[in-house]
Design a protein around this motif. Sequence first.
Motif, PDB file in Angstrom:
ATOM      1  N   ALA A   6       0.941  -1.268   0.063  1.00 50.19           N
ATOM      2  CA  ALA A   6      -0.039  -0.040  -0.058  1.00 50.19           C
ATOM      3  C   ALA A   6       0.731   1.193   0.199  1.00 50.19           C
ATOM      4  N   LEU A   7       0.348   2.291  -0.654  1.00 49.42           N
ATOM      5  CA  LEU A   7       1.055   3.510  -0.516  1.00 49.42           C
ATOM      6  C   LEU A   7       0.795   4.290   0.749  1.00 49.42           C
ATOM      7  N   PRO A   8       1.821   4.957   1.489  1.00 48.01           N
ATOM      8  CA  PRO A   8       1.610   5.581   2.708  1.00 48.01           C
ATOM      9  C   PRO A   8       0.584   6.497   2.687  1.00 48.01           C
ATOM     10  N   GLY A   9      -0.287   6.449   3.431  1.00 51.83           N
ATOM     11  CA  GLY A   9      -1.632   7.407   3.552  1.00 51.83           C
ATOM     12  C   GLY A   9      -2.706   7.074   2.785  1.00 51.83           C
ATOM     13  N   SER A  10      -2.703   5.964   1.863  1.00 52.78           N
ATOM     14  CA  SER A  10      -3.887   5.554   1.203  1.00 52.78           C
ATOM     15  C   SER A  10      -4.868   4.817   1.868  1.00 52.78           C
ATOM     16  N   THR A  11      -6.148   5.154   1.701  1.00 54.41           N
ATOM     17  CA  THR A  11      -7.317   4.629   2.440  1.00 54.41           C
ATOM     18  C   THR A  11      -8.276   4.261   1.423  1.00 54.41           C
ATOM     19  N   ASP A  12      -9.422   3.589   1.943  1.00 49.48           N
ATOM     20  CA  ASP A  12     -10.463   3.121   0.886  1.00 49.48           C
ATOM     21  C   ASP A  12     -10.073   2.825  -0.285  1.00 49.48           C
ATOM     22  N   CYS A  13      -9.390   1.731  -0.598  1.00 52.10           N
ATOM     23  CA  CYS A  13      -9.004   1.269  -1.741  1.00 52.10           C
ATOM     24  C   CYS A  13      -9.727   0.111  -2.413  1.00 52.10           C
ATOM     25  N   GLN A  14     -10.038   0.206  -3.403  1.00 55.08           N
ATOM     26  CA  GLN A  14     -10.887  -0.949  -4.015  1.00 55.08           C
ATOM     27  C   GLN A  14      -9.919  -2.106  -4.326  1.00 55.08           C
ATOM     28  N   ALA A  15     -10.587  -3.255  -4.081  1.00 51.55           N
ATOM     29  CA  ALA A  15      -9.654  -4.356  -4.256  1.00 51.55           C
ATOM     30  C   ALA A  15     -10.052  -5.001  -5.678  1.00 51.55           C
ATOM     31  N   ILE A  16      -9.345  -4.429  -6.643  1.00 50.25           N
ATOM     32  CA  ILE A  16      -9.112  -4.899  -8.072  1.00 50.25           C
ATOM     33  C   ILE A  16      -7.826  -4.994  -8.423  1.00 50.25           C
ATOM     34  N   ALA A  17      -7.699  -5.951  -9.658  1.00 52.32           N
ATOM     35  CA  ALA A  17      -6.403  -6.190  -9.950  1.00 52.32           C
ATOM     36  C   ALA A  17      -6.444  -5.542 -11.376  1.00 52.32           C
ATOM     37  N   LEU A  18      -5.150  -4.820 -11.975  1.00 55.97           N
ATOM     38  CA  LEU A  18      -5.170  -4.336 -13.153  1.00 55.97           C
ATOM     39  C   LEU A  18      -3.932  -4.630 -13.856  1.00 55.97           C
ATOM     40  N   THR A  19      -3.871  -5.016 -14.974  1.00 60.19           N
ATOM     41  CA  THR A  19      -2.726  -5.428 -15.995  1.00 60.19           C
ATOM     42  C   THR A  19      -1.614  -4.089 -15.783  1.00 60.19           C
ATOM     43  N   THR A  20      -0.464  -4.318 -15.196  1.00 59.33           N
ATOM     44  CA  THR A  20       0.378  -3.071 -14.995  1.00 59.33           C
ATOM     45  C   THR A  20       1.798  -3.326 -15.660  1.00 59.33           C
ATOM     46  N   THR A  21       2.599  -2.415 -15.558  1.00 63.36           N
ATOM     47  CA  THR A  21       4.066  -2.492 -16.149  1.00 63.36           C
ATOM     48  C   THR A  21       5.004  -1.589 -15.465  1.00 63.36           C
TER      49      THR A  21
END
Length: 93
Positions: free
Chosen positions: A59-74
């Motif tokens: 998790a990024l510092p300070g991030s809250t209320d994040c959706q549990a989804i997976a995205l194709t990333t590079t």
Amino acid sequence: MTSRDDLVSPSVLVWDSWREVTPTTIEVTFLAGPASCTGIHATVTEAMKDVTLDLTEGALPGSTDCQAIALTTTTKVSLTQPLDDRQVRQSAS
């Protein structure tokens, strides 16, 4: 995504594929959470016969209320020497 050193609760992330962008740059493809909440850290270990590329996700510092989804990333990683005929691998799989 760009590699970061400040992830909260990092865990091993297995990447899916890679491609050579330049002789000293590799692009890795993986599934991760949204970039607004999730970050990665890349660790590269170069040897004569192979390049080991390991990712962790957190998790990024300070991030809250994040959706549990997976995205194709590079992400792109730089090598100190050209890849040439070395094998690209990961410790976790």
